[in-house]
Design a protein around this motif. Sequence first.
Motif, mmCIF file in Angstrom:
data_model
loop_
_atom_site.group_PDB
_atom_site.id
_atom_site.type_symbol
_atom_site.label_atom_id
_atom_site.label_comp_id
_atom_site.label_asym_id
_atom_site.label_seq_id
_atom_site.Cartn_x
_atom_site.Cartn_y
_atom_site.Cartn_z
ATOM 1 N N UNK A 108 0.824 -1.210 0.000
ATOM 2 C CA UNK A 108 0.000 0.000 0.000
ATOM 3 C C UNK A 108 0.858 1.260 0.000
ATOM 4 N N UNK A 111 1.622 1.544 -3.602
ATOM 5 C CA UNK A 111 0.427 1.838 -4.399
ATOM 6 C C UNK A 111 -0.073 3.261 -4.149
ATOM 7 N N UNK A 112 0.094 3.740 -2.895
ATOM 8 C CA UNK A 112 -0.386 5.094 -2.572
ATOM 9 C C UNK A 112 0.277 6.138 -3.487
ATOM 10 N N UNK A 113 1.585 5.977 -3.698
ATOM 11 C CA UNK A 113 2.289 6.942 -4.549
ATOM 12 C C UNK A 113 1.628 6.999 -5.927
ATOM 13 N N UNK A 115 -1.673 6.005 -6.654
ATOM 14 C CA UNK A 115 -3.047 6.524 -6.608
ATOM 15 C C UNK A 115 -3.028 8.039 -6.449
ATOM 16 N N UNK A 116 -2.020 8.562 -5.726
ATOM 17 C CA UNK A 116 -1.923 10.023 -5.590
ATOM 18 C C UNK A 116 -1.704 10.660 -6.960
ATOM 19 N N UNK A 160 8.652 2.529 -4.101
ATOM 20 C CA UNK A 160 7.753 3.690 -4.056
ATOM 21 C C UNK A 160 8.309 4.829 -4.905
#
Lengths: 233, 377
Positions: A108, A111-113, A115-116, A160
């Motif tokens: 996550x 993945x957050x990088x 989705x941002x 990331x």
Amino acid sequence: MITPLVRIERLSKTFGSGDTAVRALVDVDLVIGPGEVVGLKGPSGSGKSTLLNVIACILEPTSGRFSLNGDTIWDGRYLATDLRRLRRERIGFIFQFHNLLPFLNAIDNVALAMTLAGVPAAEARRRAADLLDYLQVGKRATAMPARLSGGEAQRVAIARALANRPRIILADEPTAALDSERARVVMDLLRHVAREQEAAVLVVTHDEKIFDRFDRMVSLRDGRIEDDLRRAA
Amino acid sequence: MNIALADIRHNLGRFLLTCLGLGLLMGVALSMVGIYQGVVAEALALSRSLAADVWVVESGTRGPFAEASRLPGDAREMVQRVPGVAAAGSITLRTAEARTPQGLIRVQVMGYEPGRPGGPSALKTGRGLGGARFEVVADQRAQLAVGATVLLGGDRYTVVGTTRGLVASGGDPLLFMTLRDSQELQFKLAPPAARRASAAGAGAGSIDSINAVIAKLHAGADANAVAETLRRWKHLAALTDAEQSELLTRSVVNRARVQLGMFTVVLLFVSAVIIALIIYTMTMDKLREIATLKLIGAPDRTIVGLVLQQALILGGLGYAAATVLVFSVRDVFPRAVALGVAEVAIMAGIIGTICVLGSLLSIRAALRIEPQQALGS
Ligand SMILES: Nc1ncnc2c1ncn2[C@@H]1O[C@H](COP(=O)(O)OP(=O)(O)O)[C@@H](O)[C@H]1O
Ligand SMILES: [Mg+2]
């Protein structure tokens, strides 16, 4: 002529003012082109982190000028309006300390990088899983950062940084927490990315064992570039 | 993934404890709202149950609840003769200490004439008063079951029925008995000097005195006109039921109402300050994480969302805990806690607003966090 990815001209950064002022960077000139893997060395306090932070738009310089990808970013003031967007879309930063979010597991965090940057969640997870596999930490995908070893955390952080396929990759002592075997693997990966994505890679390092992985080695001393050596091809 | 939820999950125990603590505070505020509503509802419950059209009381007073009122025992017959009056009943009202199986309790004793206006219009259990002496109908607040006995002024009374929600303005349960019993009780409980005077049949102290007459009117009769007629009678004042209800909420329970209202406002204010502080602490605990988010390029929207969502989840869970808490213990409160869907919804709106406003300070602080605050060890 190919547009350089990073162009720095007479860049200075002074912390504080008056008697206590620290001149961390003094009239630095540096140009990095696509595909170049550049090492940055120098004694502690010579301004290496400061230089990286300025390029990543985390620190505002005091004077000079720099552009990324041909766009002038700073010239007396920031010309780009959305620095964070620049950071998430164009720059991959591998910090000295991994700086993973403690409440997200490894996958996550990566993945957050994405989705941002607007990547749909399902695709972000799939790509994050691929990246972790590639960095040989796929088995730790669901582990929380606190449960990762230093080396694992650093590789998740690298995943990331690479998540949005940035063309400018900055790394502040990324191999400090790794043994020399893993350090070489990481450097080879960065070289691979530089070649594949035509990215500029700037890596701060003390680690002589990996000096041979750089095309160029820039040395800083007291905020000035002492020398800038290109390895004979 | 939702980072607000992920962060909460990461510190779940602490977050839930915070919600619970906040829930207790909100529970107090919510029960205060309920008690406020309860005081108003209770003040009107008795007059509503008695279903009077006109209250006849001592001239110059606004009795029998707001002021003391005393009438001669034959006032009822005078009222009965007024055109428009269908039925009239004498009542007495006084507080007394009753010895019950549970101990000494304060009750409001109401005497009336069974068969005439004055008794409770609905019973919870048992039966109403017949003609028999030493029987009472007690409100459930007195915690007396049918068949229980109560000692009042040295006499033993048997509970034959119970009512629900009939209490005096101070919250004391009503105890209904026959007019005659109540007048004798009045005599027994009076100070010795007054007792000697009434035994001698002296004027106002007479044993055959009452506090008010309740009149029910014929269908179509105008309460205001009847009250006007009664006012012209010597030594009588009259209030319509609307006037009595107004008096009960405006005057009798006004102080309690204002006090509770202010207390509620103070509690909400305290809750707001505490919620704001909790959100601020929660945000500042995440200073490094927020700086990291900025470092990896998270836009302000993400940061604001993180703080706001956590604030609302905190408020929501806290309020849910408060609601469950208040509704599960409302029956053990000494006073009625009158909470309906409307009150719960309005409070939810207020809490939501408080959470949003309480987040503003934290959002401002979060937006000021510099990304480099995440660098370094
Ligand atoms: N935020 C800051 N405030 C004041 N001085 C700083 C700050 N960051 C770095 N410096 C100073 O700038 C100089 C260069 O620091 P840095 O770039 O971290 O060096 P390096 O990474 O090469 O060890 C040092 O003298 C350091 O003390
Ligand atoms: Mg450094």
